[in-house]
Design a protein around this motif. Structure first.
Motif, PDB file in Angstrom:
ATOM      1  N   SER A 166     -18.771   5.862   4.487  1.00  0.00           N
ATOM      2  CA  SER A 166     -18.676   4.407   4.342  1.00  0.00           C
ATOM      3  C   SER A 166     -19.890   3.861   3.596  1.00  0.00           C
ATOM      4  CB  SER A 166     -18.512   3.721   5.699  1.00  0.00           C
ATOM      5  OG  SER A 166     -19.273   4.336   6.688  1.00  0.00           O
ATOM      6  N   GLY A 167     -21.044   4.540   3.711  1.00  0.00           N
ATOM      7  CA  GLY A 167     -22.234   4.132   2.959  1.00  0.00           C
ATOM      8  C   GLY A 167     -22.025   4.283   1.463  1.00  0.00           C
ATOM      9  N   LEU A 168     -21.400   5.395   1.056  1.00  0.00           N
ATOM     10  CA  LEU A 168     -21.115   5.615  -0.370  1.00  0.00           C
ATOM     11  C   LEU A 168     -20.189   4.521  -0.897  1.00  0.00           C
ATOM     12  CD1 LEU A 168     -21.055   7.275  -3.004  1.00  0.00           C
ATOM     13  CD2 LEU A 168     -19.197   8.636  -2.005  1.00  0.00           C
ATOM     14  N   ALA A 169     -19.146   4.210  -0.127  1.00  0.00           N
ATOM     15  CA  ALA A 169     -18.201   3.172  -0.559  1.00  0.00           C
ATOM     16  C   ALA A 169     -18.918   1.829  -0.684  1.00  0.00           C
ATOM     17  CB  ALA A 169     -17.051   3.076   0.439  1.00  0.00           C
ATOM     18  N   GLN A 170     -19.818   1.534   0.255  1.00  0.00           N
ATOM     19  CA  GLN A 170     -20.541   0.263   0.221  1.00  0.00           C
ATOM     20  C   GLN A 170     -21.467   0.182  -0.995  1.00  0.00           C
ATOM     21  OE1 GLN A 170     -20.015  -2.386   1.873  1.00  0.00           O
ATOM     22  NE2 GLN A 170     -21.734  -3.539   0.998  1.00  0.00           N
ATOM     23  N   LEU A 171     -22.184   1.284  -1.269  1.00  0.00           N
ATOM     24  CA  LEU A 171     -23.039   1.328  -2.466  1.00  0.00           C
ATOM     25  C   LEU A 171     -22.210   1.045  -3.710  1.00  0.00           C
ATOM     26  CD1 LEU A 171     -25.254   4.562  -2.226  1.00  0.00           C
ATOM     27  CD2 LEU A 171     -26.063   2.220  -2.477  1.00  0.00           C
ATOM     28  N   ALA A 172     -21.032   1.671  -3.771  1.00  0.00           N
ATOM     29  CA  ALA A 172     -20.170   1.519  -4.954  1.00  0.00           C
ATOM     30  C   ALA A 172     -19.644   0.093  -5.067  1.00  0.00           C
ATOM     31  CB  ALA A 172     -19.012   2.516  -4.882  1.00  0.00           C
ATOM     32  N   ARG A 173     -19.288  -0.526  -3.926  1.00  0.00           N
ATOM     33  CA  ARG A 173     -18.735  -1.887  -3.991  1.00  0.00           C
ATOM     34  C   ARG A 173     -19.779  -2.895  -4.458  1.00  0.00           C
ATOM     35  NH1 ARG A 173     -15.322  -0.152   0.492  1.00  0.00           N
ATOM     36  NH2 ARG A 173     -16.933  -0.732   1.963  1.00  0.00           N
ATOM     37  N   VAL A 174     -21.029  -2.685  -4.049  1.00  0.00           N
ATOM     38  CA  VAL A 174     -22.108  -3.567  -4.511  1.00  0.00           C
ATOM     39  C   VAL A 174     -22.220  -3.496  -6.036  1.00  0.00           C
ATOM     40  CG1 VAL A 174     -24.617  -3.899  -4.511  1.00  0.00           C
ATOM     41  CG2 VAL A 174     -23.405  -3.530  -2.354  1.00  0.00           C
ATOM     42  N   ALA A 200     -24.334   7.635 -11.677  1.00  0.00           N
ATOM     43  CA  ALA A 200     -25.531   6.919 -11.204  1.00  0.00           C
ATOM     44  C   ALA A 200     -25.388   6.527  -9.732  1.00  0.00           C
ATOM     45  CB  ALA A 200     -25.777   5.688 -12.071  1.00  0.00           C
ATOM     46  N   VAL A 201     -24.175   6.144  -9.308  1.00  0.00           N
ATOM     47  CA  VAL A 201     -23.959   5.803  -7.892  1.00  0.00           C
ATOM     48  C   VAL A 201     -24.113   7.061  -7.022  1.00  0.00           C
ATOM     49  CG1 VAL A 201     -22.258   5.016  -6.191  1.00  0.00           C
ATOM     50  CG2 VAL A 201     -22.499   3.806  -8.355  1.00  0.00           C
TER      51      VAL A 201
END
Ligand SMILES: [Zn+2]
Length: 312
Positions: free
Chosen positions: A183-191, A230-231
């Motif tokens: 969920s952290g990866l998804a959040q980084l990507a959504r930002v 990069a993400v």
């Protein structure tokens, strides 16, 4: 040959396995995870019933659950099992089945399985970290599974890496699992996506930045998309930061990385290793722990429960 029986209780399903002493799967049974204490005990009794014909009568049964499990097998609390609090599972299920029931944290059980019959075979000092929806893990030190004074070793996901970070369901802010989990990866990507910096990834998510998930980032990074790569690199830095903290505390010879993120092993291993070297204290004066991905997949928890029950 003696077989062992274990059941891993997840947020959505319960997976029961019978394994031989090498951890090889003999048979398995699954049921949806129900809501509440009584229904959970009924479901576990059914799964054990389904598998009992494959094992000797009366053998100890191993059960793994997410959450804080005491050394006497009481589930204190579990964020993923709503309606289940202060459950003496070892006592109640043991009385129902008239046999010994050993209850363990699911990630601790997975660590035991990877150490005994998986990626960590033969390594006396290892840390397993499961990067899934949250982060859990387990520790083997000096050739022994470490459970701690109360049975709560391995709650790595709630190490705070930024006291001003986003809130965590545990009540604190900036826990490691807010950044380094699936969920952290998804959040980084959504930002990044909301800032219009990930056009190809947003296109994969149907054009809506709010729907971007980790798997979209992985697919785009594999296709060579520089923004997605990069993400992945940012994410790898967060993973490495926690691994460095664990190294400072525990000095393992090896990390076994499991959970859903293990499917992206080819993408993450290099960047995590590079950031690990950047962030570690005195990196040139010490051997770095080996990083490996788990071998037992979604069965690790259940296999570990079975092997632990057979061993104790
Ligand atoms: Zn937390």
């Amino acid at each position: 040959m003696t077989f062992a029986l274990g059941v891993d209780v997840g947020g959505t399903k319960c997976l029961g396995v019978v394994v031989d002493e090498d951890g090889t799967l003999v048979t398995e049974a699954r049921r949806p995870t129900p809501h509440g204490d009584d229904a959970l005990i009924d479901t576990l009794e059914e799964i054990v019933g389904d598998l009992s014909s494959s094992v000797e009568p009366g053998i100890a049964i191993g059960i793994g659950l997410p959450g804080l499990i005491t050394t006497s097998g009481v589930l204190r609390s579990s964020p993923n099992l709503p309606g289940v609090v202060e459950l003496d599972l070892a006592g109640r299920l043991g009385a129902r089945l008239d046999r010994v029931v050993r209850v363990t944290n699911d990630a601790t059980a997975a660590a035991f399985a990877e150490w005994r019959v998986g990626a960590g075979r033969g390594v006396d000092d290892l840390v397993m970290v499961t990067l899934g929806t949250g982060i859990g893990g387990g520790v083997v030190a000096g050739g022994r599974l470490v459970v701690g004074a109360n049975g709560f070793t391995g709650e790595f996901g709630h190490m705070v890496v930024d006291p001003n970070g986003p809130p965590c369901p545990c009540g604190r802010r900036g826990c490691w699992e807010r950044y380094a989990s699936g969920s952290g990866l998804a959040q980084l990507a959504r930002v990044e996506a909301v800032g219009r910096r990930l056009p190809n990834v947003v296109a994969m998510a149907g054009g809506d930045a709010a729907l971007v998930r980790g798997e979209h980032v992985q697919a785009a990074a594999r296709a060579g998309d520089a923004d997605a790569i990069a993400v992945v690199d940012k994410f790898a830095r967060w993973v490495a930061l926690g691994l460095v903290n664990l190294t400072n505390a525990l000095d393992p010879a090896m990390f076994v990385l499991g959970g859903g993120l293990a499917e992206g092993a080819d993408l993450y291993l290099g960047p995590i290793q590079r950031w690990f070297g950047e962030l570690l204290y005195a990196p040139h004066l010490r051997p770095h722990p080996r990083l490996a991905f788990a071998e037992l997949g979604a069965h690790a928890g259940a296999i570990g429960c079975a092997l632990l029950a057979a061993e104790r």
